[in-house]
Write an enzyme that holds these catalytic residues in place. Structure first.
Site, PDB file in Angstrom:
ATOM      1  N   GLU A   1       7.370 -21.617   7.828  1.00 48.27           N
ATOM      2  CA  GLU A   1       7.555 -20.739   8.989  1.00 48.27           C
ATOM      3  C   GLU A   1       8.571 -21.295   9.981  1.00 48.27           C
ATOM      4  OE1 GLU A   1       4.563 -21.539  12.551  1.00 48.27           O
ATOM      5  OE2 GLU A   1       3.509 -20.759  10.805  1.00 48.27           O
TER       6      GLU A   1
ATOM      7  N   GLU B   1       0.809  -1.220   0.000  1.00 47.86           N
ATOM      8  CA  GLU B   1       0.000   0.000   0.000  1.00 47.86           C
ATOM      9  C   GLU B   1       0.842   1.271   0.000  1.00 47.86           C
ATOM     10  OE1 GLU B   1      -2.500  -0.672   3.391  1.00 47.86           O
ATOM     11  OE2 GLU B   1      -4.042  -1.660   2.195  1.00 47.86           O
TER      12      GLU B   1
END
Length: 316
Positions: free
Chosen positions: A130, A99
């Site tokens: 992960e 963004e």
């Protein structure tokens, strides 16, 4: 039982014991029959839970502010802001990074989101990603870190190997490091120069850290990027003067921003934007500073993009 099976079983027991010590994984017996409540009752409980998050964030504001000042200092020298996380935490980092170009006209390479398992992990879980510190190290090596870069490890538990590994690797390379977690005394915060721990407490659904923990992480990431960009001169007051007009809505917003900043007529605004190739900050400077497009560009370059400083120079 084979030795590999025994090792796997032992690892599972150790991980389970570790998870049971985490606030974010705690079981709440008072909510054990939540599925028997009405939809409205559940919504009210969830809303009340969410309302506690800003208070938890508030306790960490001095640490957040110190981290932001350190990030801004490095980015002003050309450094990058890099988020690294797995699962929900990784997705939130990618979201915040993605963004920044339309909001602040940054290059996509300036704010980067890394998620364990790569881009496909945004929509599909990547098995085991992960759990790998080595994967984080490999991902960061591709970016060729410098001491002006900042790496933010994001993990609700504060123990995720990918996030911890990213911070450890970055710190060893001299980059600034921030550890954002939702448990106190986390390994992630301990590994980073700036540890930020937003302890929001147990979740409505046991261990579902996309809820309060995710909200807390989103709030902090918003602060890190937004306030850093304010410090870098990407705004004029509370106006997004570096907005990139890439669609009709943003083109209309650009004109509105120039109008709010200058009070100029529509005709003046169109002329100013035409003279500055649509650059909002430059257009404002031509109107308020009474200079032409090339002069506005020069003054802003000399002021490192800070409109207030460029305005002072144009009228000084």
């Amino acid at each position: 039982m084979t030795s590999s099976t025994a090792d796997a079983s032992s690892n599972q027991r150790s991980l389970r014991a570790e998870l049971e010590t985490l606030t974010t994984e705690a079981f709440r017996p008072e909510l054990s029959e939540i599925d028997r409540l009405s939809t409205l009752e559940i919504a009210k409980i969830m809303n009340a839970e969410d309302a506690t998050v800003p208070t938890a964030v508030a306790t960490q504001l001095p640490r957040i502010a110190a981290a932001i000042d350190a990030v801004a200092e490095r980015m002003s020298r050309g450094g990058r802001l890099i988020y690294a996380g797995a699962g929900t935490a990784g997705r939130l980092g990618v979201l915040d990074a993605s963004e920044c170009p339309p909001t602040f006209n940054t290059d996509p390479s300036e704010v980067v989101g890394l998620i364990a398992g790569g881009p496909s992990a945004m929509v599909t879980s990547v098995e085991g990603a992960e759990d790998s510190k080595e994967l984080a190290e490999a991902d960061l090596k591709e970016l060729s870190l410098t001491p002006d870069d900042t790496v933010v490890g994001v993990s609700a538990s504060g123990r995720t190997p990918y996030a911890v590994g990213a911070v450890e690797h970055a710190r060893a390379r001299g980059a600034l490091t921030i550890g954002l977690s939702c448990n106190a005394h986390s390994a992630l915060a301990a590994a980073a120069e700036h540890g930020i721990e937003i302890v929001v407490g147990p979740e409505l659904l046991t261990g579902s850290t996309r809820l309060k923990a995710g909200t807390a992480q989103k709030l902090v990431l918003n602060m890190l990027s937004t306030i850093t960009m304010i410090r870098l001169g990407k705004t004029y007051g509370n106006l997004m003067v570096d907005v990139r007009a890439s669609n009709e809505k943003l083109r209309a917003r650009s004109r509105r921003i120039v109008a709010l900043a200058t009070g100029a007529s529509d005709e003046e605004i169109e002329q100013a934007l035409a003279a500055t190739d649509g650059e909002v900050k430059n257009a404002i400077l031509t109107i308020l500073g009474g200079v032409d497009g090339p002069t506005a560009a020069r003054l802003l370059e000399e002021s490192d993009g800070h409109l207030r400083a460029a305005l002072a120079a144009s009228t000084g």
